[in-house]
Each structure stands twice: as C-alpha cells, then as structure tokens.
Design a protein around this motif. Sequence first.
Motif, mmCIF file in Angstrom:
data_model
loop_
_atom_site.group_PDB
_atom_site.id
_atom_site.type_symbol
_atom_site.label_atom_id
_atom_site.label_comp_id
_atom_site.label_asym_id
_atom_site.label_seq_id
_atom_site.Cartn_x
_atom_site.Cartn_y
_atom_site.Cartn_z
ATOM 1 N N SER A 270 48.709 82.006 62.531
ATOM 2 C CA SER A 270 48.100 81.505 61.294
ATOM 3 C C SER A 270 48.906 80.338 60.740
ATOM 4 C CB SER A 270 48.080 82.661 60.303
ATOM 5 O OG SER A 270 47.913 82.190 59.008
ATOM 6 N N SER A 271 48.255 79.509 59.924
ATOM 7 C CA SER A 271 49.019 78.459 59.252
ATOM 8 C C SER A 271 49.711 79.029 58.015
ATOM 9 C CB SER A 271 48.106 77.301 58.873
ATOM 10 O OG SER A 271 47.092 77.773 58.026
ATOM 11 N N GLY A 272 49.379 80.250 57.666
ATOM 12 C CA GLY A 272 50.147 80.952 56.635
ATOM 13 C C GLY A 272 51.446 81.419 57.281
ATOM 14 N N VAL B 117 35.931 70.035 53.105
ATOM 15 C CA VAL B 117 36.574 69.323 51.986
ATOM 16 C C VAL B 117 36.712 70.254 50.783
ATOM 17 C CG1 VAL B 117 36.018 66.928 52.582
ATOM 18 C CG2 VAL B 117 34.336 68.295 51.362
ATOM 19 N N THR B 118 36.684 71.560 51.053
ATOM 20 C CA THR B 118 36.903 72.509 49.955
ATOM 21 C C THR B 118 38.371 72.948 49.975
ATOM 22 O OG1 THR B 118 35.906 74.135 51.454
ATOM 23 C CG2 THR B 118 34.574 73.377 49.619
ATOM 24 N N GLY B 119 38.794 73.646 48.924
ATOM 25 C CA GLY B 119 40.179 74.113 48.833
ATOM 26 C C GLY B 119 41.136 72.942 48.808
ATOM 27 N N SER C 279 39.279 82.094 59.194
ATOM 28 C CA SER C 279 40.739 82.153 59.275
ATOM 29 C C SER C 279 41.136 82.770 60.600
ATOM 30 C CB SER C 279 41.304 83.000 58.135
ATOM 31 O OG SER C 279 41.092 84.363 58.435
ATOM 32 N N SER C 280 42.428 82.819 60.867
ATOM 33 C CA SER C 280 42.920 83.446 62.091
ATOM 34 C C SER C 280 42.595 84.936 62.092
ATOM 35 C CB SER C 280 44.438 83.320 62.182
ATOM 36 O OG SER C 280 44.837 82.028 61.895
ATOM 37 N N GLU C 281 42.615 85.546 60.935
ATOM 38 C CA GLU C 281 42.367 86.987 60.855
ATOM 39 C C GLU C 281 40.923 87.314 61.176
ATOM 40 O OE1 GLU C 281 43.752 85.095 58.559
ATOM 41 O OE2 GLU C 281 45.410 86.097 57.529
ATOM 42 N N GLY D 16 44.870 86.444 50.947
ATOM 43 C CA GLY D 16 45.553 85.498 50.057
ATOM 44 C C GLY D 16 44.624 84.441 49.488
ATOM 45 N N ASP D 17 43.324 84.533 49.798
ATOM 46 C CA ASP D 17 42.371 83.549 49.261
ATOM 47 C C ASP D 17 41.727 84.085 47.980
ATOM 48 O OD1 ASP D 17 42.878 81.948 51.409
ATOM 49 O OD2 ASP D 17 40.995 82.353 52.454
ATOM 50 N N ILE D 18 41.571 83.197 47.017
ATOM 51 C CA ILE D 18 40.880 83.562 45.775
ATOM 52 C C ILE D 18 39.504 82.896 45.792
ATOM 53 C CG2 ILE D 18 40.978 83.534 43.233
ATOM 54 C CD1 ILE D 18 43.364 85.008 44.393
HETATM 55 P P1 AMP Z 1 44.476 79.919 59.252
HETATM 56 O O1 AMP Z 1 44.798 81.348 59.152
HETATM 57 O O2 AMP Z 1 45.620 79.063 59.582
HETATM 58 O O3 AMP Z 1 43.343 79.724 60.179
HETATM 59 O O4 AMP Z 1 43.987 79.430 57.817
HETATM 60 C C1 AMP Z 1 42.925 80.070 57.189
HETATM 61 C C2 AMP Z 1 42.875 79.665 55.750
HETATM 62 O O5 AMP Z 1 42.405 78.311 55.634
HETATM 63 C C3 AMP Z 1 41.910 80.472 54.945
HETATM 64 O O6 AMP Z 1 42.422 81.734 54.588
HETATM 65 C C4 AMP Z 1 41.705 79.537 53.769
HETATM 66 O O7 AMP Z 1 42.783 79.609 52.869
HETATM 67 C C5 AMP Z 1 41.685 78.172 54.429
HETATM 68 N N1 AMP Z 1 40.282 77.813 54.739
HETATM 69 C C6 AMP Z 1 39.580 78.096 55.838
HETATM 70 N N2 AMP Z 1 38.309 77.642 55.743
HETATM 71 C C7 AMP Z 1 38.211 77.068 54.522
HETATM 72 C C8 AMP Z 1 37.174 76.420 53.814
HETATM 73 N N3 AMP Z 1 35.963 76.256 54.338
HETATM 74 N N4 AMP Z 1 37.444 75.957 52.567
HETATM 75 C C9 AMP Z 1 38.673 76.099 52.034
HETATM 76 N N5 AMP Z 1 39.687 76.693 52.644
HETATM 77 C C10 AMP Z 1 39.474 77.175 53.876
#
Ligand code: AMP
Length: 590
Positions: free
Chosen positions: A107-109, A311-313, A338-340, A407-409
């Motif tokens: 994950s990027s987290g 282009v969100t978040g 996300s990766s999960e 961790g997403d709101i």
């Molecule tokens: P990763 O686990 O590295 O793939 O990152 C996943 C995270 O990227 C998600 O939990 C979000 O925080 C963010 N993310 C993924 N898709 C979106 C989206 N469409 N809009 C905003 N944030 C996103």
Amino acid sequence: MAVESTLPTPFRTPASDKDAKALQFIEEMTKNVDSVQERVLREILSRNAETEYLKRFILNGATDRETFKSRIPVVTYEDIQPEIQRIANGDKSPIFSAHPISEFLTSSGTSAGERKLMPTIHEELDRRQLLYSLLMPVMNLYVPGLDKGKGLYFLFVKAETKTPGGLLARPVLTSYYNSDHFKTRPYDPFNVYTSPNEAILCVDSFQSMYAQMLCGLIMRNEVLRVGAVFASGLLRAIHFLQNNWKQLAHDIATGTLNPKITDAPVRECMRKILKPNPELAQFVTMECYEENWECIIKRIWPRTKYLDVIVTGAMAQYIPTLEYYSGGLPMACTMYASSECYFGLNLNPMCKPSEVTYTIMPNMAYFEFLPHGSSTSCLVDLADVEVGKEYELILTTYAGLCRYRVGDILRVTGFHNAAPQFRFIRRKNVLLSIESDKTDEAELQNAIENASLLLKEFNTSVVEYTSYADTKQIPGHYVIYWELLVKDSANAPTDDVLNRCCLQMEESLNSVYRQSRVADNSIGPLEIRVVENGTFEELMDYAISRGASINQYKVPRCVSFTPIMELLNSRVVSKHFSPDLPHWTPERRR
Ligand code: AMP
C-alpha cells in the motif's frame, strides 16, 4: 437489447449486449445492497471459519452480523502487523484466510516508514477485474463512440520484491498489469489502448514513459481519451513531453528509436510501430517548440473527449493545472479503490470533479462505517448510513482482513437505488501529499528533529515550522518553513548545512516518498525556507484576528490558505534545496 438503465444520463441505451449485462449487474447490486452484504459476510466467515484469527475470537462457526460485530474487534494495520509479519516470514498456516496468500500488495499507506503489506488471495484478481469491467459500460452511456478510437493511458508498474518467506510484494496495479487478466485481455473495441503491454510492463519508468508517449504521438489521430490513474501521473506525462519532445520528434522523423531505450521487449514492439513520418515530426515540433503548453492535450490529441484521471481527495490540487493543459476538457473520476479492496465506481463519471461520488459495490467485501468521531462500538452497515454524515470506512475482505480501518473519511451524498453514494473527503492523518506519498504529522516532526541535529554544532534550533505541498511546478515538492533561533550569529549555519538539512529530512521520510524521489522522479527536491524571527507569532496574530482562540491556538503543521502563504513567503530570508537523492531500494528497511 431492451434493458433500460436507471442511471441518470442523457444516453440511456447500453452500447452493447455486454454493456447491458454489466449495467444490469450494477442495478441488481445497488437494489439489493443489504442482502448482498449479508451474503458476503456469510461467505467470508464460513470459508475462513477455521483460520487462526477467527478462531481466536471464538466465533464457533457463526456467520451472522450480530455475533460477528459482538466478537471481532475493529483493528488498524499495527494491530495485525505481527500476523502479517509471520506470513511474510513464510508461515503458510491459515492465519487470516483459508485460501493461500498469493502475494502481498504494498500500500502507499505506511507503517513505521515502510509500505503496509496487504495479504491477498488469487481470486481477488477476479473481483478487481469485475469492477474494471463495469467502468466502460457506464462511461459508454455518457460518451458515445468510444469504440471509434483508442485510449492514451499512461500506466506503470513499479519494482517488486520478495518477503523473507518468498512471497512477492508489489503495488496492486503492478500485480494487476502483470496478471493474465490484463496481459491477455480479450479484444474489446471500447477498451483499446495506444500503449503496448511491453511499454506498460517495463519497470524502468523513463523507458516506459518514453515508449508510451511515442505511441500516443504516433496514434494521435485515433486518441479519444487521455488518462492515468491519478492526476499527478498525467501531469508527469505532460512534463515528460515538455522535456523530451525534441528526441521524440527526431525518432518519429527518422523511424529510429532513442538509444536510451534498451529494454528488449520495448525495442521489439516499437520496431513494429515506429515508421519514419516527417510530417508528424514537424507537427510535434510546431506544437512544442514555442514552449506554449496551454491546451497542449487538445492540440496534440484533438479528438480527446475527456481526461480519465482521479482528481478527488489529495489529487484535487491538480485540477487547475490539468484544466490549463487540457483546455478545460471534462475530467472523469471513474473508480475508488485501494490495495486492501476495490470499493466502487462513479455512476455519473462526466460530472464536475467537485460533485464526484462513488457507489460502493456490495459484492466486493463486507463494509461497515464508523460515524466520524464516534467510538468503535457504533458501526453502521452499508445500507444504513445517513445522507450528510461522515464516516470512516471499515472493511472485512475475502482475503481475511476483519473489521480493518482503511483510514478514509467519506460523506454520504445520496443513494442510487438502495446503495449509498459517497464523496471522498480525506484520508485520516495525511498532512502532505504530492502523488501517492502520504506524510503524516508525526513523520514530519521526526524528520525535522533529525534534520535539526545538524544545527546543534551551530548552537541553532528550529523554534517553529510548518509545511506546504507545492504542486505549482511538475514535479511537485515539499516546502518546509523554518523559524530558527541562532544563538551565535557569528557561527550561524551555512548554506551548505541547511541544504544538508533538506536531505536529512528526506532520508527520514517514508519509503513511498523516497521511492517517488528516486525511482519515479515524481517528487522534486525538498525545500527549506527560513523565515524571519517573529513570523510564526504574526501567523498566530492573523489566526486570532480571524477568530481563533489564544488559549487553543496551535501552529498549523501544513498550510495552503493564500493569505497565510503570502505572509510566510513575504518573510522568507533564504531558500535551500536538497542537494542529492535520499536512499531508496525496493528492499524494505524493516
Ligand atoms: P493504496 O492502498 O496505495 O492503493 O491507496 C489507496 C488509497 O488511495 C485509498 O484508501 C484512498 O485514500 C486513495 N484513493 C483511491 N482512490 C481514490 C479516489 N477515487 N479518490 C480519492 N482518493 C482515492
């Protein structure tokens, strides 16, 4: 076919039978959210009943929501890290999942500075593929004729590693692009890319981008949509064109490939695509040589109907720049993943970026929602969330994550059938982000502490700091504002020392940041701006003048509000940049 979609769109007729089936599936899922969720939980709990994790909480084979909610705790990555480490070290016993763990998705987290390792199972690829297969049928409702040309998508893989136990660890998209689902996908006229697989799968980011851009230029008259996963990726591609158009035009004029492209599969596939085309080379030169980049996407790819980018978040910061380069083309945010787990899709992809909502598909995992600011005993089900409220997303997956905090709101904005639609609000605890990097307050603080050790011999300390993600130029970079206390002005820290402080900060930041700096070149050198003494007091005065309480005032550790930026920038006494790249290798430090 006579299937009418209930999707609110001007074009309600599916483009093909295949699309009609996909739209029908979306309708079924969104109408039956609660029963699908109940089934998903039952399937997950029954197949994983004998896992070490579920047995620990004495579910005794129960698969109902009540027992599940009363026995299984809500967890973070750190809570389950010992088990994850055991799997990484080679323990093949069923810890989380009855199905064998096929690989780790990185994950990027991050946790303790390294990417989080998400165990996954082979069949999750099918679930991801299923979500991908829904995107074009929805898009085809809004944009007709996408089978009359190609998509120019800049897609990349990243370095892979193996865990001590021998499992692959790589980002989810790297896993997907390397899968047969992607590599041997059947021909679909609505989903033809200009980039050959060989270019996408080349791990060297320069060679991959070069080949993809070259193909995009060669096929410019066929391109109907231009995209990348995130907005930052598309901007990187434009920046690449700015830096490399001369060589690209040369290759097109002569039909020969830049000798810097050494990857054999890329050279072989480009040999078939690249033919001398002096007219096209002249066109590229004409468009680029004046260095006027306004509307460049529309000028080079005139048939483009929309940009396909998220282009969100954190990516919202790039909207104005993309508008400038694209001449105001619509931006479609198609999915949320996300990766999960892949979560869902945007059923109205041509809406304005500020109005994007994602509909979570209830078949992907079991979803719960923690009302923002409440205790973990108050989780609500997907079907029960309320419009207007904000929630943290909690996940239970087929791969064995149980009640996991992503961790997403998210905020509920409405419903499609019985399925709630969510606006992505923010990721918890992220202070700075340029592309996939996510730097939190503790990481920034730690980096500042490490860097300020270099100031000790100069009897100097950092009295206050704040930060800013500067994305005005590509690549973007972190800017750190420092107010220093120099006790002996005859022995003040030199320019060189402050430059080294920048590098020291970078060394202290997480591996996603360092990878972006070193391997992807997608983040520029970190900058420290030293400000005049008293600047942070002025900042406080300003906040108080706008109604902040003196007692509760805290220095914001990240700023973006224009008047505050103007104040800080007007007090800068010196600027310093990292003189070198920080260390990064694909191997994990811990
Ligand atoms: P990763 O686990 O590295 O793939 O990152 C996943 C995270 O990227 C998600 O939990 C979000 O925080 C963010 N993310 C993924 N898709 C979106 C989206 N469409 N809009 C905003 N944030 C996103």
